[in-house]
Motif scaffolding. Structure first.
Motif, PDB file in Angstrom:
ATOM      1  N   ILE A 155       0.843  -1.203   0.000  1.00  0.00           N
ATOM      2  CA  ILE A 155       0.000   0.000   0.000  1.00  0.00           C
ATOM      3  C   ILE A 155       0.878   1.253   0.000  1.00  0.00           C
ATOM      4  N   LEU A 156       1.937   1.238   0.795  1.00  0.00           N
ATOM      5  CA  LEU A 156       2.864   2.382   0.811  1.00  0.00           C
ATOM      6  C   LEU A 156       3.436   2.640  -0.582  1.00  0.00           C
ATOM      7  N   GLN A 157       3.804   1.556  -1.263  1.00  0.00           N
ATOM      8  CA  GLN A 157       4.353   1.712  -2.616  1.00  0.00           C
ATOM      9  C   GLN A 157       3.314   2.266  -3.579  1.00  0.00           C
ATOM     10  N   ALA A 158       2.077   1.820  -3.426  1.00  0.00           N
ATOM     11  CA  ALA A 158       1.008   2.326  -4.292  1.00  0.00           C
ATOM     12  C   ALA A 158       0.781   3.820  -4.073  1.00  0.00           C
ATOM     13  N   LEU A 159       1.059   4.297  -2.867  1.00  0.00           N
ATOM     14  CA  LEU A 159       0.887   5.719  -2.551  1.00  0.00           C
ATOM     15  C   LEU A 159       2.134   6.533  -2.872  1.00  0.00           C
ATOM     16  N   GLY A 160       3.195   5.853  -3.289  1.00  0.00           N
ATOM     17  CA  GLY A 160       4.451   6.552  -3.556  1.00  0.00           C
ATOM     18  C   GLY A 160       5.111   7.041  -2.275  1.00  0.00           C
ATOM     19  N   ALA A 161       4.822   6.345  -1.177  1.00  0.00           N
ATOM     20  CA  ALA A 161       5.351   6.751   0.134  1.00  0.00           C
ATOM     21  C   ALA A 161       6.642   5.998   0.436  1.00  0.00           C
ATOM     22  N   PRO A 162       7.532   6.604   1.240  1.00  0.00           N
ATOM     23  CA  PRO A 162       8.766   5.889   1.617  1.00  0.00           C
ATOM     24  C   PRO A 162       8.454   4.678   2.492  1.00  0.00           C
ATOM     25  N   ILE A 163       9.274   3.657   2.385  1.00  0.00           N
ATOM     26  CA  ILE A 163       9.079   2.420   3.155  1.00  0.00           C
ATOM     27  C   ILE A 163       9.954   2.485   4.409  1.00  0.00           C
ATOM     28  N   PRO A 164       9.367   2.350   5.590  1.00  0.00           N
ATOM     29  CA  PRO A 164      10.192   2.343   6.812  1.00  0.00           C
ATOM     30  C   PRO A 164      11.055   1.088   6.877  1.00  0.00           C
ATOM     31  N   GLU A 165      12.032   1.113   7.749  1.00  0.00           N
ATOM     32  CA  GLU A 165      12.769  -0.101   8.084  1.00  0.00           C
ATOM     33  C   GLU A 165      12.000  -0.806   9.203  1.00  0.00           C
ATOM     34  N   TYR A 166      12.108  -2.141   9.245  1.00  0.00           N
ATOM     35  CA  TYR A 166      11.311  -2.917  10.205  1.00  0.00           C
ATOM     36  C   TYR A 166      12.194  -3.741  11.128  1.00  0.00           C
ATOM     37  N   ALA A 167      11.698  -3.920  12.356  1.00  0.00           N
ATOM     38  CA  ALA A 167      12.346  -4.802  13.330  1.00  0.00           C
ATOM     39  C   ALA A 167      11.232  -5.489  14.103  1.00  0.00           C
ATOM     40  N   HIS A 168      11.074  -6.793  13.871  1.00  0.00           N
ATOM     41  CA  HIS A 168       9.998  -7.553  14.517  1.00  0.00           C
ATOM     42  C   HIS A 168      10.569  -8.363  15.685  1.00  0.00           C
ATOM     43  N   VAL A 169      10.190  -7.969  16.900  1.00  0.00           N
ATOM     44  CA  VAL A 169      10.744  -8.599  18.098  1.00  0.00           C
ATOM     45  C   VAL A 169       9.954  -9.855  18.465  1.00  0.00           C
ATOM     46  N   SER A 170      10.654 -10.818  19.036  1.00  0.00           N
ATOM     47  CA  SER A 170      10.018 -12.078  19.441  1.00  0.00           C
ATOM     48  C   SER A 170       9.153 -11.869  20.678  1.00  0.00           C
ATOM     49  N   MET A 171       8.268 -12.821  20.912  1.00  0.00           N
ATOM     50  CA  MET A 171       7.366 -12.715  22.057  1.00  0.00           C
ATOM     51  C   MET A 171       8.111 -13.019  23.362  1.00  0.00           C
ATOM     52  N   ILE A 172       7.464 -12.650  24.466  1.00  0.00           N
ATOM     53  CA  ILE A 172       7.977 -12.983  25.795  1.00  0.00           C
ATOM     54  C   ILE A 172       7.188 -14.185  26.314  1.00  0.00           C
ATOM     55  N   LEU A 173       7.917 -15.169  26.800  1.00  0.00           N
ATOM     56  CA  LEU A 173       7.287 -16.377  27.329  1.00  0.00           C
ATOM     57  C   LEU A 173       7.317 -16.358  28.859  1.00  0.00           C
ATOM     58  N   GLY A 174       6.421 -17.126  29.464  1.00  0.00           N
ATOM     59  CA  GLY A 174       6.498 -17.346  30.901  1.00  0.00           C
ATOM     60  C   GLY A 174       7.634 -18.291  31.205  1.00  0.00           C
ATOM     61  N   ASP A 175       7.961 -18.475  32.484  1.00  0.00           N
ATOM     62  CA  ASP A 175       9.078 -19.363  32.807  1.00  0.00           C
ATOM     63  C   ASP A 175       8.779 -20.830  32.517  1.00  0.00           C
ATOM     64  N   ASP A 176       7.510 -21.112  32.133  1.00  0.00           N
ATOM     65  CA  ASP A 176       7.161 -22.480  31.738  1.00  0.00           C
ATOM     66  C   ASP A 176       7.229 -22.676  30.225  1.00  0.00           C
ATOM     67  N   GLY A 177       7.721 -21.660  29.516  1.00  0.00           N
ATOM     68  CA  GLY A 177       7.876 -21.764  28.063  1.00  0.00           C
ATOM     69  C   GLY A 177       6.631 -21.449  27.271  1.00  0.00           C
ATOM     70  N   LYS A 178       5.534 -21.105  27.953  1.00  0.00           N
ATOM     71  CA  LYS A 178       4.289 -20.755  27.254  1.00  0.00           C
ATOM     72  C   LYS A 178       4.133 -19.247  27.174  1.00  0.00           C
ATOM     73  N   LYS A 179       3.305 -18.792  26.261  1.00  0.00           N
ATOM     74  CA  LYS A 179       3.110 -17.356  26.058  1.00  0.00           C
ATOM     75  C   LYS A 179       2.721 -16.690  27.377  1.00  0.00           C
ATOM     76  N   LEU A 180       3.379 -15.562  27.657  1.00  0.00           N
ATOM     77  CA  LEU A 180       3.144 -14.859  28.917  1.00  0.00           C
ATOM     78  C   LEU A 180       1.680 -14.447  29.034  1.00  0.00           C
ATOM     79  N   SER A 181       1.081 -14.757  30.165  1.00  0.00           N
ATOM     80  CA  SER A 181      -0.321 -14.400  30.382  1.00  0.00           C
ATOM     81  C   SER A 181      -0.561 -14.188  31.868  1.00  0.00           C
ATOM     82  N   LYS A 182      -1.816 -13.913  32.220  1.00  0.00           N
ATOM     83  CA  LYS A 182      -2.149 -13.609  33.616  1.00  0.00           C
ATOM     84  C   LYS A 182      -1.780 -14.740  34.569  1.00  0.00           C
TER      85      LYS A 182
END
Length: 469
Positions: free
Chosen positions: A212-239
């Motif tokens: 979509i950015l390219q279709a608008l002729g807009a500059p493309i940002p640089e990206y950095a996708h960080v990994s999730m944080i897990l609980g100490d049991d190796g499962k996705k952090l939750s309540k």
């Protein structure tokens, strides 16, 4: 080029630790490069967005000290701008009206699944002009049919997605409201975002947004996708792992400095260094030093850091955060010594600020009862002479200093020919209500002479009542 980063949470709940870490990384990169940081509230999901959640995000960011250069910017206040760009894409033939009903699309997807194909919109209305009148429609973006989207991710390296894998994204719903993926694109363009730091769950959105950015002729940002944080049991952090909302850590007695130091190390490192001041984080931070693997949250490590900061930060800085906990305990700080002085003698005895407030109440308010076990052990008839003697010596002091207080306690022990503990422990229970406190000289020094004498008299009454019962 000025670096501009952003943190763009959806206000559908509290600011969780994963979001806080993303915000921190984004903020640090802006500060490291002398750039700017934008706070954007992505509240287009009107049904699930709440005012409480918006406030929780602002409270969490402010408590952490992650101040923004621009914002908070709310997407719901930019609908006219989104509509304008959608109209532009329609005029340029880069978007189109789709009249396919939801049930019709569901049926097509079911058939695709049966054939072992990836469920997707087949482009039925992409080039049609026989638009029915007064029928509901969505607006879809014309995704390129050929070629690839290449993302040189700061964390994950080169990512390639074939455009044939992507269908034509809905950018406006049938009720006229713009969709998340489209709003993000317009916002990043309008706000001059140069670097997008966000969770790995957004990787699938990135190629669509780039197209979509390219279709608008807009500059493309640089990206950095960080990994999730897990609980100490190796499962996705939750309540179930305990506190996951940032303000819950405040409520539990953690310093923001400790949480920031802990979060920055959940995926980023600088040599073997563990303790980082905010200035050190800013100085050393880089997106390329963030690791790819998920990090496990370890509450014990956070507690260790919290203890470190309570002990090593200037007492005035600790006090600025501790005051909230004393207020929560209903303690009037005007009724006792300066909070900084209490922190100076209590800091190495606690793990949290909440605990600090709870064990320091005797400096500010009188206790009704002595702690049962301590009183049973130390406020006995045998302690009467020591308490009377030390009370009189303390009252006779011309200067109320730790040195003179210690001298009075020592003189009492010598005069009665007993060990220091036979004077010190009953005196400690009498003055503080319990058997644990910092050393008596500094503890009594923070209480007034009259207050100490009053509490010794209370202890003597307790002993007398015990003798007569």
């Amino acid at each position: 080029m000025t670096v501009v980063t952003r943190f763009a949470p959806s206000p559908t709940g509290y600011l969780h630790v994963g979001g806080a870490r993303t915000a921190l990384y984004s903020w640090l990169y802006a500060k490291n490069t002398g750039g700017e940081f934008v706070l954007r509230i992505e509240d287009t999901d009107i049904e699930r967005s709440t005012e409480d959640a918006k406030q929780a995000i602002l409270d969490g960011m402010q408590w952490l000290g992650l101040t923004w250069d621009h914002g908070p910017i709310y997407q719901t206040r930019r609908f006219d701008r989104y509509k304008e760009i959608i109209e532009q894409l329609l005029q340029e033939g880069k978007a189109y009206k789709c009249f396919m009903s939801a049930s019709e699309l569901d049926e097509i997807r079911e058939q695709q699944k049966l054939r072992g194909e990836k469920p997707r919109y087949p482009g039925t209305w992409r080039d049609r002009t026989d638009h029915p009148e007064n029928e509901p429609y969505v607006i879809r973006f014309k995704n390129p049919l050929e070629g690839k989207v290449v993302i040189n991710d700061h964390i994950r390296g080169k990512i390639e997605i074939d455009n044939r894998e992507l269908d034509d994204l809905i950018i406006q719903r049938s009720d006229g409201t713009p969709t998340y993926n489209f709003c993000v694109v317009v916002d990043d363009w309008d706000m001059g975002i140069t670097h997008v730091v966000r969770g790995e769950d957004h990787i699938n959105n990135t190629p669509r947004q780039i197209n979509i950015l390219q279709a608008l002729g807009a500059p493309i940002p640089e990206y950095a996708h960080v990994s999730m944080i897990l609980g100490d049991d190796g499962k996705k952090l939750s309540k179930r792992h305990g506190a996951v909302g940032v303000m819950q850590y405040r409520d539990d007695g953690f310093l923001p400095q400790a949480l920031l130091n802990y979060l920055v190390r959940l995926g980023w490192s600088h040599g073997d260094q563990e303790i980082f001041s905010l200035n050190e984080m800013i100085e050393h931070f880089s997106l390329d030093a963030i690791g790819q693997s998920a990090s496990a949250f370890n509450t014990e490590k956070l507690i260790w850091l919290n203890q470190h900061y309570i002990k090593t930060l200037p007492a005035s800085e600790v006090a600025s955060h501790a005051k909230w906990h004393f207020d929560e305990e209903g303690i009037d700080l005007a009724a006792g010594p300066e909070l900084e002085k209490v922190i100076a003698i209590q800091a190495d005895r606690v793990k949290t600020l909440k605990e600090l407030a709870q064990i320091s109440t005797y400096f500010y308010t009188d206790f009704e009862n002595f702690e049962a076990n301590a009183a049973k052990k130390h406020l006995r008839p045998v302690a009467k002479a020591a308490l009377e003697n030390v009370r009189d010596k303390l009252l006779a002091l011309d200067s109320w200093t730790p040195e003179s207080i210690q001298q009075a306690i020592h003189a009492t022990a010598e005069e009665l020919e007993v060990g220091m503990g036979k004077v010190g422990m009953p005196l400690r229970v009498a003055a503080t209500g319990g058997g644990n406190s910092p050393s008596l000289d500094v503890t009594l020094n923070l209480l007034s002479k009259d207050k100490v004498a009053e509490r010794i008299n209370k202890a003597l009454t307790f002993i007398a009542n015990r003798e007569n019962s």
